[in-house]
Enzyme design. Sequence first.
Site, mmCIF file in Angstrom:
data_model
loop_
_atom_site.group_PDB
_atom_site.id
_atom_site.type_symbol
_atom_site.label_atom_id
_atom_site.label_comp_id
_atom_site.label_asym_id
_atom_site.label_seq_id
_atom_site.Cartn_x
_atom_site.Cartn_y
_atom_site.Cartn_z
ATOM 1 N N GLU A 18 0.871 -1.187 0.000
ATOM 2 C CA GLU A 18 0.000 0.000 0.000
ATOM 3 C C GLU A 18 0.908 1.237 0.000
ATOM 4 O O GLU A 18 1.709 1.423 0.909
ATOM 5 C CB GLU A 18 -0.887 -0.010 1.261
ATOM 6 C CG GLU A 18 -1.571 1.308 1.590
ATOM 7 C CD GLU A 18 -2.494 1.835 0.502
ATOM 8 O OE1 GLU A 18 -3.448 1.128 0.132
ATOM 9 O OE2 GLU A 18 -2.239 2.958 -0.006
ATOM 10 N N CYS B 284 -20.001 3.670 -5.027
ATOM 11 C CA CYS B 284 -21.180 4.286 -4.431
ATOM 12 C C CYS B 284 -22.023 5.027 -5.466
ATOM 13 O O CYS B 284 -21.997 6.247 -5.536
ATOM 14 C CB CYS B 284 -20.854 5.216 -3.275
ATOM 15 S SG CYS B 284 -22.355 5.562 -2.348
ATOM 16 N N CYS C 60 -26.357 1.376 -0.005
ATOM 17 C CA CYS C 60 -26.191 2.768 -0.385
ATOM 18 C C CYS C 60 -27.121 3.620 0.476
ATOM 19 O O CYS C 60 -28.325 3.681 0.207
ATOM 20 C CB CYS C 60 -26.536 2.921 -1.862
ATOM 21 S SG CYS C 60 -26.047 4.507 -2.486
#
Length: 417
Positions: A46, A172, A352
């Site tokens: 990462e 999203c 959502c």
Amino acid sequence: MHDNAQQQGATASNADILIIGGGAAGIGLAASLLKRQPGLAITLIEPSDTHYYQPAWTLVGGGAYDVGSTARPMAQVMPKGVQWLQAAVQGIDADGQRVTLADGRHVGYRQLVVCPGLRLAWEQIEGLEQTLGQHGVTSNYRYDLAPYTWQLVQQLRQGKALFTQPGMPIKCAGAPQKALYLSCDYWRRSGVLKHIDVEFNLAGPALFGVATYVPALMKYIEKYRAQLAFGSQLVKVDGPAKTAWFESLDANGARVRQAKPFDLLHVVPPQVAPDCVRESRLANAGGWCEVDPGTLQHVRYANVFGLGDVCSTSNAKTAAAARKQIVVVAENLLALRAGRALPLRYDGYGSCPLTVEKGRVVLAEFGYGGKLLPSFPWDSTVARRSAWWLKASFLPWFYWNGMLKGREWLTRCSAAE
Ligand code: FAD
């Protein structure tokens, strides 16, 4: 780990379990694996020194959340016992079972979990990158810009506000309209909404992908007197001229371009798979990591699993989806090591929380094929205060203290048939 950084092609390490990406999916998975088997040798690659809770950026843009609380040092969320390699993966050689880092080093692996999220392709909209964060052009999709959304919303007293949504898939999918609702709610409460022309330009043909929720959302679109422009895709922005260009198809199917002036422009950029996945043999035709939608195992490389936004699966790309996928991947990956059949199947769950006004949320929860999968025994199409509390208070707390720590609440999934 950093000593050999300059040596092109040097081997940084050989990992037993290698995880690419320390976002919601990668950190959550590492924690969940270690909860099951504390001695596992996990390496996680990462590059960022900061971990973000992205779902709260919508609230930041609506003046309902402190942006600083959405970021924590990566070192703080990295589970104890995980070897963190702070670098970016540039290439994945699935046949050779190794990845190449941006500095040229290689990392071999026995099992690989691919979860570097997706890439926001700002560059696909001409002129956008030069003007983001100025001239009334903003986006809740970036940590540094969500506070600018709120600043613009507070400043606007009259004029034209444009909101955009690109083609799917995006993370999203409700976030573009959440920005619209919270802005309109503020303007309505401040008594200026009647002086503001609100328009939502969507590249696709529907307000929301799951039809069950559309009537509830349309009530708010009407309440805020927002115009919907379907099939209208943002292609160019000129910030200083306060003009945005949209492409759509005319009645004859020909592409036409229309200029629209704005005072506020909230942009959601097109979204693509990260290059390291797109250019590897793990990718499907669209560039996404091609996994079985149930087991999340790669369809061609049995020792590879995919997780989170990077997956080829058709679920809503959300942290809520990753929460359930983590359990499936953790169980299946460990079963594979033990020579057992893969025990769990992911049902496509995603969630959502649509912030239709400040203080109320329509909590959409659904799986593959738009099947409703509510966590609570209520009519999920109703805007509720309790769902707002869940979104603004419980879920952020749960994310940091539950999901990232390997506590698998609200994650029931199906056993294999
Ligand atoms: P991410 O969390 O994005 O993490 C990917 C990680 O991979 C990053 O840390 C990145 O640095 C790292 N990485 C990238 N490239 C490389 C590389 N080459 N090598 C190594 N590492 C790499 N979800 C919900 O559940 N509910 C919501 O209400 C919600 N609202 C949202 C609102 C907004 C505005 C946004 C932007 C997102 C929202 N989401 C929501 C979506 C949610 O944040 C993502 O679906 C979730 O973070 C996905 O997790 P991930 O680990 O796959 O990707």
